[in-house]
Design a protein around this motif. Structure first.
Motif, short mmCIF file in Angstrom:
data_model
loop_
_atom_site.label_atom_id
_atom_site.label_comp_id
_atom_site.label_asym_id
_atom_site.label_seq_id
_atom_site.Cartn_x
_atom_site.Cartn_y
_atom_site.Cartn_z
N ARG A 12 12.55 -23.19 24.88
CA ARG A 12 12.73 -22.48 26.16
C ARG A 12 14.00 -21.63 26.06
NH1 ARG A 12 8.49 -24.25 26.58
NH2 ARG A 12 7.48 -25.47 28.23
N CYS A 13 13.99 -20.67 25.13
CA CYS A 13 15.21 -19.87 24.92
C CYS A 13 15.68 -19.26 26.23
CB CYS A 13 14.97 -18.79 23.88
SG CYS A 13 14.45 -19.49 22.31
N ARG A 14 16.97 -19.31 26.46
CA ARG A 14 17.49 -18.96 27.79
C ARG A 14 17.31 -17.49 28.15
NH1 ARG A 14 20.69 -23.10 30.01
NH2 ARG A 14 20.69 -24.86 28.56
N TYR A 15 17.20 -16.61 27.16
CA TYR A 15 17.01 -15.18 27.44
C TYR A 15 15.52 -14.84 27.57
CZ TYR A 15 16.45 -15.73 22.45
OH TYR A 15 16.06 -16.19 21.23
N CYS A 16 14.65 -15.79 27.21
CA CYS A 16 13.21 -15.50 27.15
C CYS A 16 12.46 -16.16 28.30
CB CYS A 16 12.66 -15.99 25.81
SG CYS A 16 10.89 -15.74 25.58
N MET A 17 12.77 -17.41 28.57
CA MET A 17 12.00 -18.18 29.55
C MET A 17 12.92 -18.84 30.56
SD MET A 17 9.11 -20.21 27.45
CE MET A 17 7.91 -19.39 26.41
N SER A 18 12.33 -19.24 31.70
CA SER A 18 13.08 -20.10 32.61
C SER A 18 12.81 -21.54 32.16
CB SER A 18 12.65 -19.87 34.05
OG SER A 18 11.30 -20.19 34.18
N GLU A 19 13.53 -22.48 32.76
CA GLU A 19 13.38 -23.86 32.32
C GLU A 19 11.97 -24.38 32.62
OE1 GLU A 19 16.67 -26.11 33.60
OE2 GLU A 19 16.29 -27.66 32.10
N THR A 20 11.48 -23.98 33.79
CA THR A 20 10.13 -24.42 34.15
C THR A 20 9.24 -23.18 34.12
OG1 THR A 20 10.76 -24.06 36.42
CG2 THR A 20 10.79 -26.34 35.64
N MET A 21 8.29 -23.22 33.27
CA MET A 21 7.40 -22.06 33.13
C MET A 21 5.99 -22.48 33.50
SD MET A 21 8.96 -19.34 31.78
CE MET A 21 7.71 -18.39 30.95
N GLU A 22 5.26 -21.53 34.07
CA GLU A 22 3.83 -21.80 34.27
C GLU A 22 3.06 -21.05 33.19
OE1 GLU A 22 1.81 -21.26 37.97
OE2 GLU A 22 3.48 -22.30 38.96
#
Ligand code: SAM
Ligand code: SF4
Length: 332
Positions: free
Chosen positions: A27-37
């Protein structure tokens, strides 16, 4: 070959980034949020559908396919897709079949990939410090990635490293990354963060212009610009002290669209002729509506002819993304 795909600015499309999943084990911080759908699996293209789309692009002049995601190697039985696509390497339709990966699953796939004709892989790794790596990826294991890189090289794959430039992070990592990459004969490509998708924090806090990072690099290393281009957006410089190369991808500080020859298909079959614009064509609808290859080729051809001159990335007010979709959804 059918009529090659070309846009209104005379750019021939020769390169397809084919996303096989929007999921990832990091969950790279620049790519995704912590919780993804993530997409329900029914919405993902099957291997047969991905293969058909790839075949249509190859029939119209695409010479390179880069498999990506999300993390392509987390898709179950991914080797089956490579096995199918590798026939285009044998027939000469495709010059290169490659992938971009975070490296966590590379150790168990490297030999198969090489046996199926893959010769190069890009591995994304933003730090060589295990704790910092775990922080930036929200829990990833650096040791597994290093193992993956080692296995890839043993299997005969050339490895390029990618690192995203992040303010307050990369400045302390960069010398180690250069040293590690160049000791192993690997090019290191640095990428400016693009404002794609919500990540649960302000993107302006992360943005580190590569002009600034390059100035820092030049305090320790001597860089000589190279004229060579690989057909992609990177500009390269040689580091005199190591003999290795650094690539700079600067979508934010310098527009890189002038000779863009690529398009992207998402894991759900949406064709984006430009990473930075909303224009899109739903190829899955054609596939699942019983369309023939000729229908797919028509739809792709018209999307390509409407390929915009360039992106217009800007980090919005309050660090908001300029596009709602994540890089992992479009296929980085
Ligand atoms: N999971 C694989 C990986 O990380 O290499 C492939 C997909 S990832 C989306 C592809 C590349 O996009 C990676 O090198 C990653 O660092 C980069 N990336 C992700 N989000 C980005 C962003 N917002 N701006 C710039 N590059 C980004
Ligand atoms: Fe996953 Fe790649 Fe995005 Fe990192 S950059 S979260 S590895 S898709």
């Amino acid at each position: 070959m059918a009529v090659p795909f070309a846009d209104a600015f005379g750019r021939r499309v020769k390169y397809l980034r084919l996303s096989v999943t929007d999921r990832c084990d990091l969950r790279c911080r620049y790519c995704m949020s912590e919780t993804m759908e993530f997409l329900p699996s029914k919405q993902l293209l099957s291997f047969e559908e991905l293969d058909r789309i790839a075949g249509c692009f190859i029939a119209c002049g695409v010479e390179t396919i880069r498999v990506t995601g999300g993390e392509p190697l987390v898709r179950k039985e991914i080797v089956r897709l490579f096995r199918g696509l590798s026939r285009h390497l044998s027939s000469g339709g495709l010059r290169e079949l490659t992938l971009t990966t975070n490296g966590t699953q590379l150790a168990r796939h490297a030999e198969d990939l090489h046996a199926l004709g893959v010769r190069r892989v890009n591995v994304s790794m933003d730090s060589l410090d295990p704790e910092k790596y775990a922080t930036i990826t929200r829990g990833g294991s650096l040791a597994r990635v290093l193992e993956g890189i080692e296995a890839a090289r043993r299997a005969g794959l050339a490895v390029k490293l990618n690192a995203v430039a992040l303010k307050g992070f990369t400045e302390t990592e960069i010398d180690d990354l250069i040293g590690f990459a160049h000791r192993g004969g690997m090019t290191l490509t640095l990428i400016e963060t693009m404002p794609l998708g919500e990540i649960g924090s302000d993107r302006t806090d992360q943005f580190l212009p590569l002009t600034a990072l390059r100035r820092q690099i030049e305090q320790r290393w001597t860089l000589v610009d190279l004229v060579e281009r690989t057909g992609g957006p990177a500009r390269y410089a040689r580091v005199v002290e190591t003999g290795g190369k650094i690539g700079f991808i600067t979508p934010m500080t310098h527009n890189f669209c002038g000779d863009c020859n690529r398009v992207r298909v998402t894991a759900s079959g949406v064709l984006h002729a430009c990473l930075g614009q909303e224009n899109a064509v739903d190829l899955r609808r054609i596939l699942r509506g019983g369309g023939e290859d000729a229908d797919l080729i028509d739809a792709i051809g018209s999307a390509v002819s409407g390929k915009p001159r360039g992106h217009d990335f800007q980090i919005g007010p309050g660090g908001r993304p300029s596009l709602r979709r994540h890089m992992s959804a479009t296929g980085g």
